[in-house]
Motif scaffolding. Sequence first.
Motif, mmCIF file in Angstrom:
data_model
loop_
_atom_site.group_PDB
_atom_site.id
_atom_site.type_symbol
_atom_site.label_atom_id
_atom_site.label_comp_id
_atom_site.label_asym_id
_atom_site.label_seq_id
_atom_site.Cartn_x
_atom_site.Cartn_y
_atom_site.Cartn_z
ATOM 1 N N LEU A 11 78.312 14.311 -43.490
ATOM 2 C CA LEU A 11 78.914 12.981 -43.431
ATOM 3 C C LEU A 11 78.224 12.100 -42.394
ATOM 4 C CD1 LEU A 11 82.669 14.010 -43.729
ATOM 5 C CD2 LEU A 11 81.268 12.868 -45.471
ATOM 6 N N THR A 12 77.899 12.678 -41.250
ATOM 7 C CA THR A 12 77.181 11.937 -40.211
ATOM 8 C C THR A 12 75.824 11.490 -40.721
ATOM 9 O OG1 THR A 12 78.327 13.141 -38.462
ATOM 10 C CG2 THR A 12 76.254 12.073 -37.865
ATOM 11 N N HIS A 13 75.135 12.384 -41.415
ATOM 12 C CA HIS A 13 73.826 12.041 -41.967
ATOM 13 C C HIS A 13 73.932 10.899 -42.981
ATOM 14 C CE1 HIS A 13 69.715 12.511 -43.299
ATOM 15 N NE2 HIS A 13 70.157 12.596 -44.543
ATOM 16 N N LEU A 14 74.937 10.937 -43.826
ATOM 17 C CA LEU A 14 75.139 9.889 -44.820
ATOM 18 C C LEU A 14 75.342 8.531 -44.145
ATOM 19 C CD1 LEU A 14 75.630 8.934 -47.747
ATOM 20 C CD2 LEU A 14 78.018 9.561 -47.414
ATOM 21 N N VAL A 15 76.216 8.479 -43.152
ATOM 22 C CA VAL A 15 76.498 7.226 -42.453
ATOM 23 C C VAL A 15 75.252 6.729 -41.721
ATOM 24 C CG1 VAL A 15 77.852 6.203 -40.578
ATOM 25 C CG2 VAL A 15 78.971 7.661 -42.277
ATOM 26 N N GLU A 16 74.554 7.627 -41.028
ATOM 27 C CA GLU A 16 73.350 7.226 -40.297
ATOM 28 C C GLU A 16 72.242 6.773 -41.248
ATOM 29 O OE1 GLU A 16 72.385 10.520 -37.778
ATOM 30 O OE2 GLU A 16 73.973 10.047 -36.348
#
Length: 85
Positions: A42-47
């Motif tokens: 999820l962090t990767h998607l947002v970043e």
Amino acid sequence: MTRRTSLKITDERQRLLDEASAIVASDQHDDPPMSDVLDAALTHLVESEENIQNAREKLNPETIQQFNTSVLGLRYRTSVESRWR
């Protein structure tokens, strides 16, 4: 997004979780908990979405489109959109 009390793990979702787990793991003997794998994804998607938005100011659309994925993609200088659903 609706909240659900359970997450059905289909074969395809399990395959993706296994691949993501291998990326998150610190070495071949590490078996990170699913919550860590999901948090990292999820962090990767947002970043990634933020990076694509920021790159729009510096790079031409053809260059940015090289980084499109099945989840995030840039249409010619219009928007970043999710291709899921």
